[in-house]
Design a protein around this motif. Structure first.
Motif, PDB file in Angstrom:
ATOM      1  N   ARG A  71      44.182  36.854  44.982  1.00 33.22           N
ATOM      2  CA  ARG A  71      42.787  36.648  45.393  1.00 33.22           C
ATOM      3  C   ARG A  71      42.685  36.045  46.794  1.00 33.22           C
ATOM      4  O   ARG A  71      41.947  36.527  47.640  1.00 33.22           O
ATOM      5  CB  ARG A  71      42.077  35.734  44.379  1.00 33.22           C
ATOM      6  CG  ARG A  71      40.664  35.405  44.741  1.00 33.22           C
ATOM      7  CD  ARG A  71      39.758  36.610  44.637  1.00 33.22           C
ATOM      8  NE  ARG A  71      38.397  36.218  44.984  1.00 33.22           N
ATOM      9  CZ  ARG A  71      37.555  37.018  45.578  1.00 33.22           C
ATOM     10  NH1 ARG A  71      37.891  38.251  45.849  1.00 33.22           N
ATOM     11  NH2 ARG A  71      36.355  36.604  45.877  1.00 33.22           N
ATOM     12  N   PHE A 130      38.376  40.706  42.229  1.00 36.61           N
ATOM     13  CA  PHE A 130      38.821  40.406  40.870  1.00 36.61           C
ATOM     14  C   PHE A 130      39.066  41.676  40.060  1.00 36.61           C
ATOM     15  O   PHE A 130      39.963  41.717  39.219  1.00 36.61           O
ATOM     16  CB  PHE A 130      37.823  39.494  40.151  1.00 36.61           C
ATOM     17  CG  PHE A 130      37.897  38.076  40.626  1.00 36.61           C
ATOM     18  CD1 PHE A 130      39.012  37.302  40.380  1.00 36.61           C
ATOM     19  CD2 PHE A 130      36.846  37.504  41.319  1.00 36.61           C
ATOM     20  CE1 PHE A 130      39.090  35.985  40.819  1.00 36.61           C
ATOM     21  CE2 PHE A 130      36.908  36.191  41.764  1.00 36.61           C
ATOM     22  CZ  PHE A 130      38.037  35.430  41.513  1.00 36.61           C
ATOM     23  N   ALA A 131      38.304  42.724  40.302  1.00 40.33           N
ATOM     24  CA  ALA A 131      38.505  43.973  39.565  1.00 40.33           C
ATOM     25  C   ALA A 131      39.887  44.544  39.838  1.00 40.33           C
ATOM     26  O   ALA A 131      40.583  44.994  38.912  1.00 40.33           O
ATOM     27  CB  ALA A 131      37.424  44.983  39.944  1.00 40.33           C
ATOM     28  N   ALA A 185      42.578  42.296  38.225  1.00 37.86           N
ATOM     29  CA  ALA A 185      42.643  42.558  36.791  1.00 37.86           C
ATOM     30  C   ALA A 185      43.427  43.822  36.507  1.00 37.86           C
ATOM     31  O   ALA A 185      44.262  43.868  35.593  1.00 37.86           O
ATOM     32  CB  ALA A 185      41.229  42.652  36.218  1.00 37.86           C
ATOM     33  N   GLY A 201      41.728  41.427  31.807  1.00 37.67           N
ATOM     34  CA  GLY A 201      40.313  41.645  32.045  1.00 37.67           C
ATOM     35  C   GLY A 201      39.853  40.937  33.304  1.00 37.67           C
ATOM     36  O   GLY A 201      40.452  39.951  33.744  1.00 37.67           O
ATOM     37  N   GLU A 202      38.760  41.445  33.866  1.00 39.11           N
ATOM     38  CA  GLU A 202      38.231  40.833  35.085  1.00 39.11           C
ATOM     39  C   GLU A 202      37.784  39.396  34.828  1.00 39.11           C
ATOM     40  O   GLU A 202      37.996  38.513  35.655  1.00 39.11           O
ATOM     41  CB  GLU A 202      37.061  41.672  35.611  1.00 39.11           C
ATOM     42  CG  GLU A 202      36.594  41.240  36.968  1.00 39.11           C
ATOM     43  CD  GLU A 202      35.541  42.159  37.571  1.00 39.11           C
ATOM     44  OE1 GLU A 202      34.824  41.690  38.471  1.00 39.11           O
ATOM     45  OE2 GLU A 202      35.436  43.326  37.141  1.00 39.11           O
ATOM     46  N   SER A 203      37.191  39.141  33.663  1.00 37.01           N
ATOM     47  CA  SER A 203      36.764  37.777  33.345  1.00 37.01           C
ATOM     48  C   SER A 203      37.970  36.852  33.205  1.00 37.01           C
ATOM     49  O   SER A 203      37.906  35.676  33.576  1.00 37.01           O
ATOM     50  CB  SER A 203      35.927  37.765  32.069  1.00 37.01           C
ATOM     51  OG  SER A 203      36.677  38.245  30.977  1.00 37.01           O
ATOM     52  N   SER A 204      39.078  37.378  32.704  1.00 40.40           N
ATOM     53  CA  SER A 204      40.298  36.583  32.600  1.00 40.40           C
ATOM     54  C   SER A 204      40.833  36.238  33.993  1.00 40.40           C
ATOM     55  O   SER A 204      41.297  35.114  34.232  1.00 40.40           O
ATOM     56  CB  SER A 204      41.352  37.347  31.799  1.00 40.40           C
ATOM     57  OG  SER A 204      42.528  36.608  31.698  1.00 40.40           O
ATOM     58  N   ARG A 261      39.030  35.946  36.691  1.00 36.36           N
ATOM     59  CA  ARG A 261      38.111  34.944  37.255  1.00 36.36           C
ATOM     60  C   ARG A 261      38.380  33.553  36.669  1.00 36.36           C
ATOM     61  O   ARG A 261      38.395  32.562  37.392  1.00 36.36           O
ATOM     62  CB  ARG A 261      36.664  35.342  36.985  1.00 36.36           C
ATOM     63  CG  ARG A 261      36.187  36.508  37.800  1.00 36.36           C
ATOM     64  CD  ARG A 261      34.728  36.851  37.480  1.00 36.36           C
ATOM     65  NE  ARG A 261      34.323  38.064  38.135  1.00 36.36           N
ATOM     66  CZ  ARG A 261      33.917  38.154  39.392  1.00 36.36           C
ATOM     67  NH1 ARG A 261      33.867  37.070  40.128  1.00 36.36           N
ATOM     68  NH2 ARG A 261      33.569  39.310  39.910  1.00 36.36           N
ATOM     69  N   SER A 262      38.573  33.486  35.351  1.00 36.55           N
ATOM     70  CA  SER A 262      38.800  32.174  34.732  1.00 36.55           C
ATOM     71  C   SER A 262      40.146  31.589  35.160  1.00 36.55           C
ATOM     72  O   SER A 262      40.256  30.381  35.365  1.00 36.55           O
ATOM     73  CB  SER A 262      38.694  32.264  33.210  1.00 36.55           C
ATOM     74  OG  SER A 262      39.720  33.054  32.680  1.00 36.55           O
ATOM     75  N   ASN A 263      41.178  32.440  35.314  1.00 35.76           N
ATOM     76  CA  ASN A 263      42.467  31.947  35.810  1.00 35.76           C
ATOM     77  C   ASN A 263      42.322  31.391  37.213  1.00 35.76           C
ATOM     78  O   ASN A 263      42.904  30.347  37.538  1.00 35.76           O
ATOM     79  CB  ASN A 263      43.508  33.073  35.802  1.00 35.76           C
ATOM     80  CG  ASN A 263      44.272  33.147  34.513  1.00 35.76           C
ATOM     81  OD1 ASN A 263      45.018  32.242  34.191  1.00 35.76           O
ATOM     82  ND2 ASN A 263      44.076  34.219  33.767  1.00 35.76           N
ATOM     83  N   SER A 306      39.590  30.182  38.606  1.00 30.94           N
ATOM     84  CA  SER A 306      38.795  28.960  38.544  1.00 30.94           C
ATOM     85  C   SER A 306      39.633  27.777  38.070  1.00 30.94           C
ATOM     86  O   SER A 306      39.615  26.698  38.679  1.00 30.94           O
ATOM     87  CB  SER A 306      37.599  29.182  37.608  1.00 30.94           C
ATOM     88  OG  SER A 306      36.862  28.005  37.480  1.00 30.94           O
TER      89      SER A 306
END
Length: 179
Positions: free
Chosen positions: A139, A146-147, A150, A156-159, A161-163, A165
């Protein structure tokens, strides 16, 4: 009249080999340094990083042409990340059987060049879990969305993002003294 055997596939294979050499050489010149830096940030070992990148380019050459030649850089990034993970796994297993190796102290010149703050950031980054470190490097070093992160990591994209963060929060906490 002389009997000469003519290979039907000979000239075609030679052309394909020339195309592969040209395409992979161009990718090598453009992206080798960035891929080595990516591997160094993941593995913290310059020599192993160069080996990993070289293997990725060798395999790309062997498999050329790809179905989508535009996907070659993505193929290389994925190969570098996967090979870096393999190296880290082998090291982890080796550590179970071999006492930990003490890395030689850095030279005075490299300490001056790198600076203490950069060394602290590198140490803090290396202390993060592998997946978190990979997400942060992709990143903020390669500036990938993020896409794409991922997709490269198979999460996943949310994963992703959370990693990122959680990793930033951890790094911020560990590095608050050097601000």
């Amino acid at each position: 009249m002389t009997n000469q055997m003519v290979s039907i596939g000979g000239p075609v294979r030679a052309l394909a080999r020339d195309d592969a050499q040209t395409a992979v050489s161009a990718l090598y010149q453009q992206h080798w340094a960035g891929l080595v830096r990516l591997a160094v940030l993941v593995m913290d070992d310059r020599q192993a990083a160069e080996d990993v990148v070289q293997e990725a380019f060798t395999n790309l050459y062997r498999h050329w042409p790809l179905k989508e030649s535009a996907a070659a850089l993505g193929y290389l990034r994925t190969a570098v990340l996967n090979r870096s993970r393999s190296v880290l796994r082998r090291r982890r297993v080796a550590r179970l059987y071999i006492p930990p190796h003490q890395a030689p102290n850095a030279s005075a010149e490299s300490d001056v060049v790198l600076g203490e703050e950069r060394l602290q950031v590198q140490r803090a980054l290396q202390a993060l879990p592998t997946r978190t470190r990979e997400v942060l490097v992709l990143r903020f070093y390669l500036d990938l969305p993020f896409a794409e992160i991922a997709q490269l990591l198979g999460i996943g994209e949310s994963s992703a993002r959370s990693n990122a963060s959680r990793g930033l929060a951890t790094l911020t906490d560990r590095l608050k003294d050097i601000r």
